[in-house]
Design a protein around this motif. Structure first.
Motif, PDB file in Angstrom:
ATOM      1  N   GLU A 239    -103.715  26.119  43.095  1.00 18.11           N
ATOM      2  CA  GLU A 239    -104.063  27.263  42.246  1.00 18.11           C
ATOM      3  C   GLU A 239    -102.854  27.869  41.547  1.00 18.11           C
ATOM      4  N   SER A 240    -101.686  27.691  42.102  1.00 14.80           N
ATOM      5  CA  SER A 240    -100.496  28.297  41.499  1.00 14.80           C
ATOM      6  C   SER A 240     -99.791  27.370  40.513  1.00 14.80           C
ATOM      7  N   SER A 241    -100.312  26.163  40.324  1.00 20.40           N
ATOM      8  CA  SER A 241     -99.656  25.205  39.446  1.00 20.40           C
ATOM      9  C   SER A 241    -100.627  24.714  38.387  1.00 20.40           C
ATOM     10  N   VAL A 242    -100.384  25.139  37.148  1.00 17.89           N
ATOM     11  CA  VAL A 242    -101.207  24.735  36.019  1.00 17.89           C
ATOM     12  C   VAL A 242    -100.285  24.138  34.959  1.00 17.89           C
ATOM     13  N   SER A 243    -100.587  22.906  34.536  1.00 15.93           N
ATOM     14  CA  SER A 243     -99.753  22.226  33.545  1.00 15.93           C
ATOM     15  C   SER A 243    -100.578  21.852  32.321  1.00 15.93           C
ATOM     16  N   PHE A 244     -99.878  21.719  31.206  1.00 17.72           N
ATOM     17  CA  PHE A 244    -100.511  21.360  29.937  1.00 17.72           C
ATOM     18  C   PHE A 244     -99.967  20.023  29.463  1.00 17.72           C
ATOM     19  N   HIS A 245    -100.876  19.114  29.065  1.00 16.30           N
ATOM     20  CA  HIS A 245    -100.489  17.833  28.472  1.00 16.30           C
ATOM     21  C   HIS A 245    -100.911  17.858  27.007  1.00 16.30           C
ATOM     22  N   GLY A 246     -99.942  17.808  26.118  1.00 15.82           N
ATOM     23  CA  GLY A 246    -100.239  17.894  24.695  1.00 15.82           C
ATOM     24  C   GLY A 246     -99.985  16.604  23.949  1.00 15.82           C
ATOM     25  N   THR A 247     -99.885  16.707  22.635  1.00 14.65           N
ATOM     26  CA  THR A 247     -99.600  15.532  21.814  1.00 14.65           C
ATOM     27  C   THR A 247     -98.243  14.958  22.206  1.00 14.65           C
ATOM     28  N   THR A 305    -108.052  22.018  43.579  1.00 15.83           N
ATOM     29  CA  THR A 305    -108.221  23.284  42.876  1.00 15.83           C
ATOM     30  C   THR A 305    -109.592  23.333  42.211  1.00 15.83           C
ATOM     31  N   PRO A 306    -110.443  24.264  42.599  1.00 17.90           N
ATOM     32  CA  PRO A 306    -111.744  24.388  41.925  1.00 17.90           C
ATOM     33  C   PRO A 306    -111.546  24.717  40.447  1.00 17.90           C
ATOM     34  N   VAL A 307    -112.371  24.119  39.584  1.00 20.86           N
ATOM     35  CA  VAL A 307    -112.271  24.374  38.152  1.00 20.86           C
ATOM     36  C   VAL A 307    -112.490  25.849  37.852  1.00 20.86           C
ATOM     37  N   ASP A 308    -113.317  26.502  38.654  1.00 24.72           N
ATOM     38  CA  ASP A 308    -113.605  27.924  38.427  1.00 24.72           C
ATOM     39  C   ASP A 308    -112.353  28.791  38.477  1.00 24.72           C
ATOM     40  N   THR A 309    -111.291  28.263  39.090  1.00 23.36           N
ATOM     41  CA  THR A 309    -110.039  29.015  39.155  1.00 23.36           C
ATOM     42  C   THR A 309    -109.519  29.333  37.752  1.00 23.36           C
ATOM     43  N   LEU A 310    -109.807  28.449  36.801  1.00 25.17           N
ATOM     44  CA  LEU A 310    -109.327  28.635  35.437  1.00 25.17           C
ATOM     45  C   LEU A 310    -110.171  29.628  34.650  1.00 25.17           C
ATOM     46  N   ILE A 311    -111.261  30.073  35.232  1.00 26.71           N
ATOM     47  CA  ILE A 311    -112.143  31.041  34.557  1.00 26.71           C
ATOM     48  C   ILE A 311    -111.914  32.409  35.192  1.00 26.71           C
ATOM     49  N   ASN A 312    -111.246  33.265  34.467  1.00 27.23           N
ATOM     50  CA  ASN A 312    -110.926  34.584  34.999  1.00 27.23           C
ATOM     51  C   ASN A 312    -110.826  35.595  33.856  1.00 27.23           C
ATOM     52  N   SER A 313    -110.438  36.800  34.198  1.00 33.80           N
ATOM     53  CA  SER A 313    -110.400  37.864  33.193  1.00 33.80           C
ATOM     54  C   SER A 313    -109.396  37.585  32.085  1.00 33.80           C
ATOM     55  N   THR A 314    -108.390  36.759  32.365  1.00 36.94           N
ATOM     56  CA  THR A 314    -107.382  36.440  31.343  1.00 36.94           C
ATOM     57  C   THR A 314    -107.883  35.378  30.376  1.00 36.94           C
TER      58      THR A 314
END
Length: 360
Positions: A239-247, A305-314
């Motif tokens: 839950e504390s590690s979120v990464s982005f893979h872009g172009t 990590t449940p996908v719902d973790t990415l759905i929050n007030s932010t």
């Protein structure tokens, strides 16, 4: 009379000697001819050329910042190898697609077969040797099976591993078979055709390649038709590690091959595990679609990590969140078993499912 008989006897003896010499010479010629034919057959053994182009990491590969040695060579592999050790699980699925499972002597199943996706479940059988983990080969098992060919991925391309492969299986050809991120599906297709050529299954391989190209074209057309095809590829590792893979990054082929636009122009090509981001990044990017791959669910020592973790007030203001266009990808297929024909087709199917939701 006696002299005549003696003469006849000597003449007959001479004929026998000459005949014996003739037979002896003929035998030598025959043996020599047979030997020449055998040598010719050995010299004309059919092979398939594999281009080994990859980087060898120093030592055991743990020092990720260290500069490795570039390898560029051509390996001639004799056709129809009976025992192949495959460390690229994607390529295992290519053998599977071509019906060549019987030629696989072993593969890295991991502890409790944890490295195998559902599509590779048949290889859980004891018929196939377990060659350890993706980064920790079981060299004793490799020595036991003595493969004709060892097919490796970047995870095994370290100085230590290559030296051990050569030590325990000195007669094996070592071939690098991993698909490059920059030419992902093209490399899968090329390897499918090479393996087809290796086993005389060229026609079957060509059919598979044609089918894959048709599927890619179908899905790409759907992406083109979507009014807003902006996408973020998010990788979680707890839950504390979120990464982005872009172009330009590890999953850049999603943009290059299918035509998605990136919801953020940040280029993460320098890190195969993506660039660390936060929830504000997702909200500001405002993607129409989010792909989420949970690396922690399959990586050793990771945390699901449940996908719902990415759905929050932010993140709730993001279009993908509001329209529920967040798709969880199979991490075994996309992370552990990527780069082969069957797993590549599953990836295409998952992308299509997500795109279809945007057009409903």
């Amino acid at each position: 009379m006696k002299l005549r008989n003696l003469y006849l006897m000597l003449t007959f003896a001479l004929v026998l000697v000459l005949a014996a010499c003739g037979n002896s010479d003929g035998g030598d010629d025959s043996d020599s001819s047979a030997g020449a034919e055998e040598s010719a057959e050995e010299g004309s053994e059919e092979t398939v050329s594999f281009e080994n182009t990859f980087e060898v990491s120093p030592g055991d590969g743990e020092d990720r910042g260290a500069e490795g040695e570039e390898v560029s060579e051509t390996i001639e592999v004799p056709k129809n190898p009976e025992k192949v050790a495959i460390f690229d699980l994607g390529v295992v699925s290519t053998f599977q697609a071509l019906g060549l499972e019987e030629n696989i002597a072993g593969l890295p199943k991991g502890e409790g077969n944890g490295s195998l996706s559902d599509t590779l479940s048949e290889f859980e059988s004891d018929e196939y040797a377990n060659l350890g983990g993706l980064k920790d080969p079981d060299f004793e098992e490799i020595a036991r099976i003595q493969p004709d060919v060892i097919m490796i991925h970047g995870r095994q391309a370290t100085e230590n591993n290559l030296a051990e492969f050569e030590r325990v299986a000195p007669d094996a050809d070592i071939v690098y078979v991993a698909a490059d991120n920059a030419s992902y599906f093209e490399d899968i297709q090329e390897m499918t055709q090479l393996i087809g050529e290796l086993y005389g299954e060229e026609e079957a391989a060509d059919t598979l390649v044609e089918d894959m190209n048709n599927r890619i074209e179908e899905v790409s057309s759907k992406v083109d038709e979507v009014e807003d095809n902006s996408m973020l590829f998010i990788q979680t590792n707890g839950e504390s590690s979120v990464s982005f893979h872009g172009t330009g990054g590890r999953f850049g082929y999603l943009y290059d091959t299918f035509g998605f636009s990136s919801a953020d122009e940040f280029d993460d090509a320098s890190d195969s595990h993506g660039s660390q981001v936060n929830y504000e990044f997702i909200a500001n990017a405002d993607p129409a679609l989010m792909f989420v791959m949970d690396r922690g669910a399959v990586a050793g020592g990771g945390e699901a990590t449940p996908v719902d973790t990415l759905i929050n007030s932010t993140t709730e203001s993001a279009t993908a969140v509001q329209n529920e266009n967040i798709f969880s990808l199979d991490p075994q297929v996309w992370y552990l078993n990527a780069g082969g024909y069957e797993t590549g087709m599953i990836q295409i199917d998952e992308v299509e499912e997500a795109v279809d939701s945007l057009t409903q």
